[in-house]
Design an enzyme around this catalytic site. Structure first.
Site, PDB file in Angstrom:
ATOM      1  N   ILE A  45       0.852  -1.201   0.000  1.00 29.94           N
ATOM      2  CA  ILE A  45       0.000   0.000   0.000  1.00 29.94           C
ATOM      3  C   ILE A  45       0.884   1.246   0.000  1.00 29.94           C
ATOM      4  O   ILE A  45       2.001   1.229   0.512  1.00 29.94           O
ATOM      5  CB  ILE A  45      -1.003   0.066   1.178  1.00 29.94           C
ATOM      6  CG1 ILE A  45      -0.358   0.404   2.519  1.00 29.94           C
ATOM      7  CG2 ILE A  45      -1.802  -1.214   1.299  1.00 29.94           C
ATOM      8  CD1 ILE A  45      -1.383   0.816   3.572  1.00 29.94           C
ATOM      9  N   ASP A  61      -0.170   5.736  -0.781  1.00 28.86           N
ATOM     10  CA  ASP A  61      -0.930   6.910  -0.331  1.00 28.86           C
ATOM     11  C   ASP A  61      -2.337   6.635   0.215  1.00 28.86           C
ATOM     12  O   ASP A  61      -3.097   5.888  -0.393  1.00 28.86           O
ATOM     13  CB  ASP A  61      -1.143   7.883  -1.503  1.00 28.86           C
ATOM     14  CG  ASP A  61       0.123   8.222  -2.244  1.00 28.86           C
ATOM     15  OD1 ASP A  61       1.188   7.712  -1.889  1.00 28.86           O
ATOM     16  OD2 ASP A  61       0.019   9.000  -3.199  1.00 28.86           O
ATOM     17  N   THR A 113      -3.660   8.529  -6.997  1.00 29.01           N
ATOM     18  CA  THR A 113      -4.206   9.285  -5.861  1.00 29.01           C
ATOM     19  C   THR A 113      -5.267  10.316  -6.226  1.00 29.01           C
ATOM     20  O   THR A 113      -5.209  10.947  -7.282  1.00 29.01           O
ATOM     21  CB  THR A 113      -3.015   9.913  -5.118  1.00 29.01           C
ATOM     22  OG1 THR A 113      -2.403   8.859  -4.384  1.00 29.01           O
ATOM     23  CG2 THR A 113      -3.421  10.998  -4.162  1.00 29.01           C
TER      24      THR A 113
END
Ligand code: NAG
Ligand code: NAG
Ligand code: NAG
Ligand code: NAG
Ligand code: NAG
Ligand code: NAG
Ligand code: NAG
Length: 581
Positions: free
Chosen positions: A62, A64, A124
């Site tokens: 993982i 952001d 993101t």
């Protein structure tokens, strides 16, 4: 967050992992030996390094935090996730929900790579609650040509309390990397939207523009059709793209959070955060509504002097207004500091720091942060001490808590400040260097004093979190360090000595506080009531082999320091993503 090209290394690492498995096969998974040259060092794959109350999925990579929000009774945490392995790649949006920011239920991926505008990655982005309550997420997609474009998803059924399914609207991408000076591979990470006095929505997008770092400004009536404003929200000649910009309003000295789309009260300040140089930096200023630009209170040419959200391992943070409790909360990503081959062997990589309440200090000069209060629900078995005196060279063992999962709060009071060493402003340019040179074993006038955590019986392994007090012209400057250089005997780790400075009014405040959350391989510290925060990752061998570690308060300064209050709790394990619904 930047796309990484680690594909080349992947097949090699796979081979390495296969080879390593020869060495790990005859074990119960706890005490295993990966490094033939140093038989005392047991395997990194031990479950003991997984955190017990930080956010992480059961396996895989993982990075952001994405689109954090509170909506209709639930907190949502999305995250950059590789469903296929523990190195960066194949990025989709993982999704978890919580009612308390401590225990998390894992859901299926919210955004997957299945359209031409995100086939090479769902990167993101941010969530916005529009007027009338409609939810929308805007995120960066890597399209068929690997250009970075901005896309929209909407919840399929906004009455579903978990908001499990998200649908892509017909006209994605809603923003393409076109226009003068734009580089299509340096254009990503849109912010949460805010509404201006003209009733139009605005977002900022991180970009590099003609060699400038910029938070580009876009406007829209309906959140679907966007036009670029001819000037950025803010830009600066830093020769490095700003990733993950975050823009929010704060009131000096007021812990309440503000919703950027609500009426901003008089006296409010604005904060622009950007991610660069592997850390999250920010500026405080005002948002000039007429010019539609951010105007920093002070412009520092040298970006080494910019303020930081965290002086340790903390990146790509994103904040949101929590309407349930009227506060602003910030989430950040903390990576592993072992090697990529270690991450392949472990099968997991990356955690999120504890969500923190964030607000502006009364002097309007810097942000303060504190772990959300909910985390205290994990406290058990409090121990406390009052009135400890720490003379030069003293080491006070803190016993009676689980030293691998603990929350420690300690106040230090100076008995004398007339032999503080003088402050040299050039240290501000490289605080890590200063923490290495003036480390916990170098005696000073006032300090170093602080905590030793995750220490082996013979101190061969230990991590220190400590302060030093310096006298500047009219004020005191406090250095806070988190020194990882002796944190582990394991080879091949990244073990810096992190550090940050904060101003302190010793006459008025008297006490310097330190709070440290220890969670196995995470050591997250808050100094001076949250003025300097340092997140760190450590992998002590002792944690695996002995199943334990020691914790101490210490003083190595010439002046005696008093500890009027020391409290520590063991932290019980949270239910983080263990159950999938
Ligand atoms: C996972 O990897 C497989 C094989 O390389 C690939 O077919 C699949 O699309 C990947 N899945 C995702 C979600 O990226
Ligand atoms: C939407 O979710 C609500 C709450 O779970 C449910 O009652 C309703 O049937 C759902 N509607 C559709 C169209 O699925
Ligand atoms: C755009 O950015 C990429 C990645 O940093 C860089 O390699 C490339 O040279 C840039 N292109 C231009 C035209 O500046
Ligand atoms: C802090 O700000 C909130 C929200 O604007 C306001 O309601 C509250 O009165 C303020 N508190 C103080 C102490 O100023
Ligand atoms: C992650 O970890 C490495 C150490 O291995 C560090 O050098 C890097 O800058 C870190 N941070 C980010 C944001 O990648
Ligand atoms: C230093 O501080 C101590 C304790 O406050 C005091 O007794 C002493 O006189 C001070 N010395 C000087 C040189 O000011
Ligand atoms: C304190 O200083 C002594 C002497 O330099 C050193 O041996 C010891 O490790 C230091 N304590 C800590 C906690 O670093």
């Amino acid at each position: 967050m930047a796309p990484m090209s680690q594909a080349w290394a992947f097949s090699f690492l796979l081979l390495l992992a296969l080879f390593s498995s020869f060495l790990i096969c005859s074990s119960n998974g706890e005490r295993v030996f990966l490094y033939p040259q140093s038989p005392k060092v047991s395997s990194i794959v031990s479950k003991r390094y997984r955190t017990a109350y930080h956010f992480q999925p059961p396996k895989n990579w993982i990075n952001d935090p994405n689109g954090p929000m509170y909506y209709n009774g639930f907190y949502h945490e999305f995250y950059q996730y590789n469903p296929n392995g523990s190195l960066w790649g194949n990025i989709v949006w993982g999704h978890s929900v919580s009612t308390d920011l401590v225990n998390w239920i894992r859901l299926e991926a919210a955004i997957e790579r299945d359209t031409p505008s995100d086939i090479n990655g769902c990167w993101t982005g941010s969530a916005t609650i529009l007027t009338g309550g409609q939810l929308v997420i805007i995120y960066t997609g890597a399209d068929t040509e690997k250009r970075q474009v901005q896309n929209i998803v909407l919840p399929k059924n906004q009455s579903d309390p978990y908001l499990r399914e998200w649908i892509k609207v017909g006209d994605n991408p809603v923003i393409e990397p076109v226009g003068p000076g734009l580089n299509s591979s340096q254009f990503r990470d849109p912010t949460t939207g805010w509404i201006g006095p003209d009733g139009l929505w605005r977002i900022a997008v991180g970009a590099e523009l003609n060699g400038y770092s910029a938070a580009l400004l876009y406007k829209s009536k309906d959140f679907l059709t966007w036009t670029r404003v001819d000037h950025p929200l803010y830009s600066s000649k830093t020769f490095s793209m700003w990733e993950c910009p975050d823009f929010f309003a704060v009131l000096p000295g007021n812990k309440s959070g503000l919703d950027l789309s609500a009426a901003i009260p008089n006296g409010a300040k604005h904060v622009l955060k950007m991610s660069l140089d592997s850390c999250d930096k920010y500026m405080i200023g005002v948002y000039d509504l007429k010019l539609d630009t951010f105007v920093p209170d002070t412009v520092l040419e040298d970006r080494r002097l910019w303020l930081r959200i965290d002086y340790g391992n903390y990146y790509a943070s994103k904040s949101f207004f929590d309407s349930k409790k009227g506060r602003r909360i910030i989430w950040g990503w903390t990576n592993e500091t072992d090697s990529s081959s270690d991450d392949v062997a472990k099968g997991w990589a990356g955690i999120h720091a504890i969500p923190r309440t964030i607000w502006l200090g009364g002097d309007g000069k810097q942000l303060l942060q504190w772990p959300v209060q909910e985390i205290e629900s994990l406290h058990t078995g409090e121990i406390s001490h009052q009135g400890i005196e720490l003379k030069k060279g003293d080491l006070f063992e803190i016993k009676g808590t689980d030293t691998l999962q603990a929350d420690v709060e300690i106040d230090f009071e100076l008995t004398s400040n007339n032999n503080t060493d003088p402050f040299d402003p050039s240290w501000l340019l490289d605080t890590e260097k200063h923490c290495r040179e003036a480390d916990a074993s170098v005696h000073g006038g006032v300090g170093p004093f602080g905590l030793v955590v995750l220490a082996s019986d013979n101190m061969e392994e230990h991590t220190t979190v400590h302060f030093r007090v310096y006298k500047s012209q009219h004020k005191y400057m406090i250095l806070m360090c988190s020194d990882l250089r002796r944190s582990s005997l394991r080879p091949g780790l990244y073990t810096p000595a992190y550090g940050g400075f904060f101003e302190f009014d010793l006459e008025k405040e008297k006490k310097i506080s330190l709070r440290t959350l220890i969670d196995r391989s995470a050591v997250e510290s808050f100094g001076g009531g949250g003025r300097v925060c340092i997140m760190a990752r450590v992998y002590p061998v002792a944690l695996v082999d002995d199943g334990g570690a020691r914790m101490y308060a210490f003083n190595n300064g010439s002046s005696t320091v008093r500890v009027p209050q020391l409290r520590a709790w063991s932290m019980t394990r949270a239910q983080v993503n263990v159950n999938k619904v």
